[in-house]
Design an enzyme around this catalytic site. Sequence first.
Site, mmCIF file in Angstrom:
data_model
loop_
_atom_site.group_PDB
_atom_site.id
_atom_site.type_symbol
_atom_site.label_atom_id
_atom_site.label_comp_id
_atom_site.label_asym_id
_atom_site.label_seq_id
_atom_site.Cartn_x
_atom_site.Cartn_y
_atom_site.Cartn_z
ATOM 1 C CD GLU A 1 -39.104 13.762 46.120
ATOM 2 O OE1 GLU A 1 -39.818 14.094 45.170
ATOM 3 O OE2 GLU A 1 -37.864 13.596 45.997
ATOM 4 N N GLY B 1 -42.600 11.322 42.597
ATOM 5 C CA GLY B 1 -41.875 12.571 42.404
ATOM 6 C C GLY B 1 -42.703 13.752 42.853
ATOM 7 C CB ALA C 1 -41.595 28.136 28.979
ATOM 8 N NE ARG D 1 -40.139 17.805 30.118
ATOM 9 C CZ ARG D 1 -41.062 17.136 29.431
ATOM 10 N NH1 ARG D 1 -41.952 16.393 30.050
ATOM 11 N NH2 ARG D 1 -41.100 17.230 28.109
ATOM 12 N N GLY E 1 -36.905 17.410 11.645
ATOM 13 C CA GLY E 1 -35.670 17.926 11.055
ATOM 14 C C GLY E 1 -34.484 17.120 11.556
ATOM 15 C CG HIS F 1 -54.122 50.319 50.854
ATOM 16 N ND1 HIS F 1 -53.717 49.254 51.623
ATOM 17 C CD2 HIS F 1 -55.342 50.713 51.329
ATOM 18 C CE1 HIS F 1 -54.634 49.019 52.556
ATOM 19 N NE2 HIS F 1 -55.637 49.886 52.396
ATOM 20 C CB SER G 1 -43.979 13.965 37.901
ATOM 21 O OG SER G 1 -44.433 13.645 39.213
HETATM 22 P P1 FAD Z 1 -40.027 22.117 23.895
HETATM 23 O O1 FAD Z 1 -41.103 22.987 24.392
HETATM 24 O O2 FAD Z 1 -39.991 20.716 24.368
HETATM 25 O O3 FAD Z 1 -40.137 22.136 22.317
HETATM 26 C C1 FAD Z 1 -39.371 21.335 21.490
HETATM 27 C C2 FAD Z 1 -40.101 21.148 20.176
HETATM 28 O O4 FAD Z 1 -39.199 20.587 19.242
HETATM 29 C C3 FAD Z 1 -41.294 20.207 20.248
HETATM 30 O O5 FAD Z 1 -42.395 20.773 19.569
HETATM 31 C C4 FAD Z 1 -40.824 18.964 19.520
HETATM 32 O O6 FAD Z 1 -41.865 18.262 18.857
HETATM 33 C C5 FAD Z 1 -39.874 19.576 18.510
HETATM 34 N N1 FAD Z 1 -38.850 18.661 18.012
HETATM 35 C C6 FAD Z 1 -38.009 17.867 18.710
HETATM 36 N N2 FAD Z 1 -37.147 17.243 17.887
HETATM 37 C C7 FAD Z 1 -37.459 17.663 16.643
HETATM 38 C C8 FAD Z 1 -36.929 17.379 15.364
HETATM 39 N N3 FAD Z 1 -35.871 16.583 15.194
HETATM 40 N N4 FAD Z 1 -37.503 17.967 14.286
HETATM 41 C C9 FAD Z 1 -38.566 18.801 14.434
HETATM 42 N N5 FAD Z 1 -39.100 19.096 15.610
HETATM 43 C C10 FAD Z 1 -38.551 18.544 16.705
HETATM 44 N N6 FAD Z 1 -42.061 25.859 32.242
HETATM 45 C C11 FAD Z 1 -42.374 27.086 32.695
HETATM 46 O O7 FAD Z 1 -41.556 27.992 32.559
HETATM 47 N N7 FAD Z 1 -43.564 27.343 33.298
HETATM 48 C C12 FAD Z 1 -44.492 26.391 33.482
HETATM 49 O O8 FAD Z 1 -45.562 26.644 34.019
HETATM 50 C C13 FAD Z 1 -44.205 25.079 33.031
HETATM 51 N N8 FAD Z 1 -45.101 24.104 33.179
HETATM 52 C C14 FAD Z 1 -44.806 22.854 32.718
HETATM 53 C C15 FAD Z 1 -45.743 21.842 32.923
HETATM 54 C C16 FAD Z 1 -45.475 20.571 32.480
HETATM 55 C C17 FAD Z 1 -46.496 19.482 32.711
HETATM 56 C C18 FAD Z 1 -44.262 20.295 31.789
HETATM 57 C C19 FAD Z 1 -43.967 18.932 31.265
HETATM 58 C C20 FAD Z 1 -43.327 21.300 31.584
HETATM 59 C C21 FAD Z 1 -43.590 22.580 32.055
HETATM 60 N N9 FAD Z 1 -42.672 23.615 31.906
HETATM 61 C C22 FAD Z 1 -42.959 24.858 32.391
HETATM 62 C C23 FAD Z 1 -41.393 23.404 31.230
HETATM 63 C C24 FAD Z 1 -41.468 23.911 29.780
HETATM 64 O O9 FAD Z 1 -42.527 23.252 29.116
HETATM 65 C C25 FAD Z 1 -40.159 23.655 29.056
HETATM 66 O O10 FAD Z 1 -39.093 24.193 29.801
HETATM 67 C C26 FAD Z 1 -40.175 24.309 27.682
HETATM 68 O O11 FAD Z 1 -41.221 23.800 26.894
HETATM 69 C C27 FAD Z 1 -38.853 24.097 26.960
HETATM 70 O O12 FAD Z 1 -38.908 24.699 25.720
HETATM 71 P P2 FAD Z 1 -38.046 24.165 24.482
HETATM 72 O O13 FAD Z 1 -38.354 25.075 23.352
HETATM 73 O O14 FAD Z 1 -36.638 24.005 24.899
HETATM 74 O O15 FAD Z 1 -38.582 22.698 24.192
HETATM 75 P P1 NAI Z 2 -38.608 17.855 39.120
HETATM 76 O O1 NAI Z 2 -37.156 17.780 38.922
HETATM 77 O O2 NAI Z 2 -39.230 19.148 39.434
HETATM 78 O O3 NAI Z 2 -39.044 16.851 40.282
HETATM 79 C C1 NAI Z 2 -38.769 15.495 40.228
HETATM 80 C C2 NAI Z 2 -38.900 14.928 41.626
HETATM 81 O O4 NAI Z 2 -38.867 13.523 41.542
HETATM 82 C C3 NAI Z 2 -37.755 15.343 42.560
HETATM 83 O O5 NAI Z 2 -38.277 15.801 43.770
HETATM 84 C C4 NAI Z 2 -36.948 14.067 42.696
HETATM 85 O O6 NAI Z 2 -36.294 13.978 43.940
HETATM 86 C C5 NAI Z 2 -38.013 13.013 42.550
HETATM 87 N N1 NAI Z 2 -37.530 11.722 42.091
HETATM 88 C C6 NAI Z 2 -36.640 11.458 41.116
HETATM 89 N N2 NAI Z 2 -36.485 10.140 40.946
HETATM 90 C C7 NAI Z 2 -37.305 9.539 41.836
HETATM 91 C C8 NAI Z 2 -37.601 8.190 42.142
HETATM 92 N N3 NAI Z 2 -37.032 7.177 41.486
HETATM 93 N N4 NAI Z 2 -38.483 7.932 43.138
HETATM 94 C C9 NAI Z 2 -39.098 8.940 43.818
HETATM 95 N N5 NAI Z 2 -38.849 10.241 43.561
HETATM 96 C C10 NAI Z 2 -37.971 10.540 42.579
HETATM 97 O O7 NAI Z 2 -39.238 17.197 37.799
HETATM 98 P P2 NAI Z 2 -40.720 17.165 37.245
HETATM 99 O O8 NAI Z 2 -41.694 17.485 38.307
HETATM 100 O O9 NAI Z 2 -40.817 15.898 36.492
HETATM 101 O O10 NAI Z 2 -40.722 18.351 36.218
HETATM 102 C C11 NAI Z 2 -39.721 18.433 35.212
HETATM 103 C C12 NAI Z 2 -39.355 19.839 34.953
HETATM 104 O O11 NAI Z 2 -40.378 20.478 34.193
HETATM 105 C C13 NAI Z 2 -39.221 20.703 36.197
HETATM 106 O O12 NAI Z 2 -37.992 20.558 36.826
HETATM 107 C C14 NAI Z 2 -39.357 22.055 35.617
HETATM 108 O O13 NAI Z 2 -38.146 22.445 35.069
HETATM 109 C C15 NAI Z 2 -40.373 21.844 34.509
HETATM 110 N N6 NAI Z 2 -41.696 22.249 34.983
HETATM 111 C C16 NAI Z 2 -41.889 23.549 35.347
HETATM 112 C C17 NAI Z 2 -43.101 23.964 35.822
HETATM 113 C C18 NAI Z 2 -43.252 25.368 36.250
HETATM 114 O O14 NAI Z 2 -42.388 26.167 35.946
HETATM 115 N N7 NAI Z 2 -44.326 25.728 36.945
HETATM 116 C C19 NAI Z 2 -44.246 23.066 35.932
HETATM 117 C C20 NAI Z 2 -43.915 21.702 35.569
HETATM 118 C C21 NAI Z 2 -42.692 21.346 35.093
#
Ligand code: FAD
Ligand code: NAI
Length: 475
Positions: A213, A190, A330, A282, A122, A454, A279
Amino acid sequence: MSQSFDVIVIGGGPGGYIAAIRAAQLGFQVACIDEWKNATGGPAPGGTCTNVGCIPSKALLQSSEHFDQANHHFADHGIQVKDVKIDVAKMVGRKDAVVKQNNDGILYLFKKNKVSFFHGRGSFVKAVESGFEIQVKGAKEEVITGRQVIVATGSNARALPGAAFDEDMILSNDGALRLGAVPKKLTLIGSGVIGLEMGSVWRRLGADVTILEGLPTFLGAVDEQIAKEAKKAFDKQGLKIELGVKVGEVKATKKGVSVAYTDAKGEAKKLDGDKLIVSIGRVPNTIGLNAEAIGLKLDERGAIEVDEACRTNVKGVWAVGDVVRGPMLAHKAEEEGVAVAERIAGQHGHVNFNTVPWVIYTSPEIAWVGETEQQLKARKADYKAGTFPFLANGRARALGDTTGMVKFLADAKTDEILGVHIVGPMASELIAEAVVAMEFKASAEDIARICHAHPSLSEATKEAALAVDKRTLNF
Ligand code: FAD
Ligand code: NAI
């Protein structure tokens, strides 16, 4: 004539699909556009969370935890298993099946709630009298019109300069979740949430994992005492974490990836691994949105600029989730999606950022809500702290998982709970009680006086609340 809707949601991740459902519940004609494709090119709504984030990572964490338990902990229970093997293809296949169940679930929810789903990209065409024209580019191309638009386009993994993701040797979260075999040596850059979760998965399966890190402190956003306890547990597991490094050149060949870096003492080093996971955070995603067409303002990080109510600078256009400020979680995206749909309906949608819980799904799990002790010290707050170790909890002993503690921070005068921090078994579930308590502005004594089952891990929460007043019963 183009189809027109009351509300068009661009992006079908947790922010977008939940906003679409809530808007439909409120009586609006709603469209949701999402471009994510599954392996066969079909729609895969659910965004990062469902496809390459929360859900698949938790599926792999569960599988690898079973493997770890079988290898290292079953014997404690008198269960003998020999030759425990991991079939990585089957484990990844199970993860893919879990993802598909979630994709299909969202498509079903769209149907149930009469949300029109468009599979494609979109992008804004222009503002018109009746709202906004949005082009959808998928199998076919069409333009639809929306009176109000909610942008929920999420985020992408941040690449290290000079080391673009190829998802074969240099992996983002995407490649990290679909490795075909357990690497012998795995490097991660990271040690944030993804680094720890993905590092844990592949370490449990047998990889020699090192995380580099950049910051000198481990998990700086986490309460120091909790982070220290977690680090101790990770060290014991053999998850190697080097803090305070400066990453230099990354060289990838077909055989492996080498990372040059300077360690905390300033010594030049090189780390060779079979694969590298980067990592390091983002970045908000507005690629292909054509935000310029309507003059949508982005901030210096590339996030869509919004006020506290998720309004952008263009009236009638809202933005939620990872593409705006705030934690990239999320559940935060979902809450914003609901609140925006309700605001469009003239209601008073509200998101309380002070009670957004965080969970890191490692073993032990780390979970928290509210302020950390270092934050309270920094603002010179008058507070009391109480902790209770899982070592003294009967259920934790029965589980054989006594690592960690629950920690309460409460206002010294009013006893109002200011923060709750947990490292230990099922912290992800235990934190919910603390969130409810803080939403209702409960005092530590409120939790201390509530009857908890408990034996349960939740008794550690009650005891930590009692500890605020120095009157634990079991420690
Ligand atoms: P997204 O989930 O990124 O969704 C965006 C959607 O928009 C995608 O489907 C994309 O394809 C679509 N899109 C983008 N641009 C367009 C366009 N122009 N037209 C149509 N579609 C489009 N958060 C937690 O709370 N708990 C967790 O355990 C957790 N684990 C994570 C693990 C990993 C490995 C990662 C990477 C993230 C994790 N997160 C977790 C973070 C979580 O995934 C995000 O915060 C969440 O998905 C954000 O939701 P959103 O709807 O903003 O975006
Ligand atoms: P993050 O922000 O959690 O961690 C990134 C880490 O990389 C930091 O500790 C930072 O100091 C380090 N870093 C940055 N630049 C660097 C460099 N050049 N060299 C070495 N270290 C460096 O980001 P991450 O792990 O990529 O996850 C992104 C986001 O996704 C999280 O912040 C979180 O919001 C979401 N997420 C949430 C999860 C959950 O809720 N369980 C699980 C996974 C992701």
